[in-house]
Design a protein around this motif. Sequence first.
Motif, PDB file in Angstrom:
ATOM      1  N   MET A 134       0.826  -1.210   0.000  1.00  0.00           N
ATOM      2  CA  MET A 134       0.000   0.000   0.000  1.00  0.00           C
ATOM      3  C   MET A 134       0.858   1.257   0.000  1.00  0.00           C
ATOM      4  O   MET A 134       0.485   2.281  -0.580  1.00  0.00           O
ATOM      5  CB  MET A 134      -0.947  -0.009   1.196  1.00  0.00           C
TER       6      MET A 134
ATOM      7  N   THR B 197       1.893   3.318  -3.174  1.00  0.00           N
ATOM      8  CA  THR B 197       1.055   4.376  -3.747  1.00  0.00           C
ATOM      9  C   THR B 197       1.525   5.755  -3.292  1.00  0.00           C
ATOM     10  O   THR B 197       1.126   6.757  -3.879  1.00  0.00           O
ATOM     11  CB  THR B 197      -0.429   4.183  -3.362  1.00  0.00           C
TER      12      THR B 197
ATOM     13  N   ARG C  31      -8.316  12.384   6.270  1.00  0.00           N
ATOM     14  CA  ARG C  31      -9.528  11.666   5.871  1.00  0.00           C
ATOM     15  C   ARG C  31     -10.786  12.388   6.334  1.00  0.00           C
ATOM     16  O   ARG C  31     -11.795  12.407   5.642  1.00  0.00           O
ATOM     17  CB  ARG C  31      -9.482  10.241   6.441  1.00  0.00           C
TER      18      ARG C  31
ATOM     19  N   TYR D 132      -8.433   4.459   2.575  1.00  0.00           N
ATOM     20  CA  TYR D 132      -7.841   3.456   3.458  1.00  0.00           C
ATOM     21  C   TYR D 132      -8.622   3.295   4.754  1.00  0.00           C
ATOM     22  O   TYR D 132      -9.086   4.266   5.339  1.00  0.00           O
ATOM     23  CB  TYR D 132      -6.390   3.829   3.784  1.00  0.00           C
ATOM     24  N   SER D 133      -8.715   2.055   5.208  1.00  0.00           N
ATOM     25  CA  SER D 133      -9.343   1.754   6.498  1.00  0.00           C
ATOM     26  C   SER D 133      -8.354   2.057   7.627  1.00  0.00           C
ATOM     27  O   SER D 133      -7.152   2.238   7.383  1.00  0.00           O
ATOM     28  CB  SER D 133      -9.745   0.279   6.560  1.00  0.00           C
TER      29      SER D 133
ATOM     30  N   GLN E  12      -5.598  -0.541   7.577  1.00  0.00           N
ATOM     31  CA  GLN E  12      -4.634  -0.319   6.502  1.00  0.00           C
ATOM     32  C   GLN E  12      -3.700   0.832   6.836  1.00  0.00           C
ATOM     33  O   GLN E  12      -2.496   0.757   6.561  1.00  0.00           O
ATOM     34  CB  GLN E  12      -5.380  -0.047   5.190  1.00  0.00           C
ATOM     35  N   LEU E  13      -4.232   1.878   7.447  1.00  0.00           N
ATOM     36  CA  LEU E  13      -3.375   2.998   7.853  1.00  0.00           C
ATOM     37  C   LEU E  13      -2.339   2.542   8.870  1.00  0.00           C
ATOM     38  O   LEU E  13      -1.179   2.953   8.812  1.00  0.00           O
ATOM     39  CB  LEU E  13      -4.223   4.140   8.436  1.00  0.00           C
TER      40      LEU E  13
ATOM     41  N   MET F 111       0.405   0.637   7.036  1.00  0.00           N
ATOM     42  CA  MET F 111       1.282   1.568   6.325  1.00  0.00           C
ATOM     43  C   MET F 111       2.173   2.325   7.313  1.00  0.00           C
ATOM     44  O   MET F 111       3.362   2.537   7.053  1.00  0.00           O
ATOM     45  CB  MET F 111       0.440   2.543   5.501  1.00  0.00           C
TER      46      MET F 111
END
Length: 198
Positions: free
Chosen positions: A35, A38, A73, A89-90, A93-94, A97
């Motif tokens: 991720m 990106t 966000r 992103y959830s 996921q954050l 990362m």
Amino acid sequence: MNNNETLHKSARHVLLAVLAVLPAAVSAGPSGQAMAFTCAGCHGTDGSSVGPSMPAIAGMDPEVFVDAMKAYREDERNASIMNRIAKAYSDEQLKEMGWFFASQRLNLFPQTYDAALAERGAQLHDEYCEKCHEKGGRPGDAGTLAGQWMPYLHYSMEDFLNGKRKWPRKMQRKVDAAIEAAGDTAIPALINYYGSQQ
């Protein structure tokens, strides 16, 4: 039971074990590293930005990363495109990362700075900023200032001072005190100091 039956029974157990964990592996989704690719266009492949208006995020405390992304966000932090990116992103996921970037070594790039301003900035940092931005602003739980790109620091401070970005706890009081002590040179002095740190 003969050897052939034992082999079939063992193979069946292995197959059942694989099938049991397969859904979890498939649903896990991409890794934090995948991720993070990106982000490479602006922040570099390892989080060490080569663009002076983009912050370096390698070595960043993962909680600082997650807090920043959540603020983008929720449109609570001034941004050009980060608010749109962060919405994709959830929370989980954050976090992934954030841990990826935290594990990366911060690579700093030399910057041109004013030595006299940097010297004054070092004094201001020691008096007003060191308590939260320890070790001269090295990566920590208050973000990274040491070696951070000076244009990015300038834009960030403008956002704070213009009310476009929410002040972290105690920061406004400390910045106001530094400005009272050094006047209009306080912010440029601090920026030159942090830019001088390699």
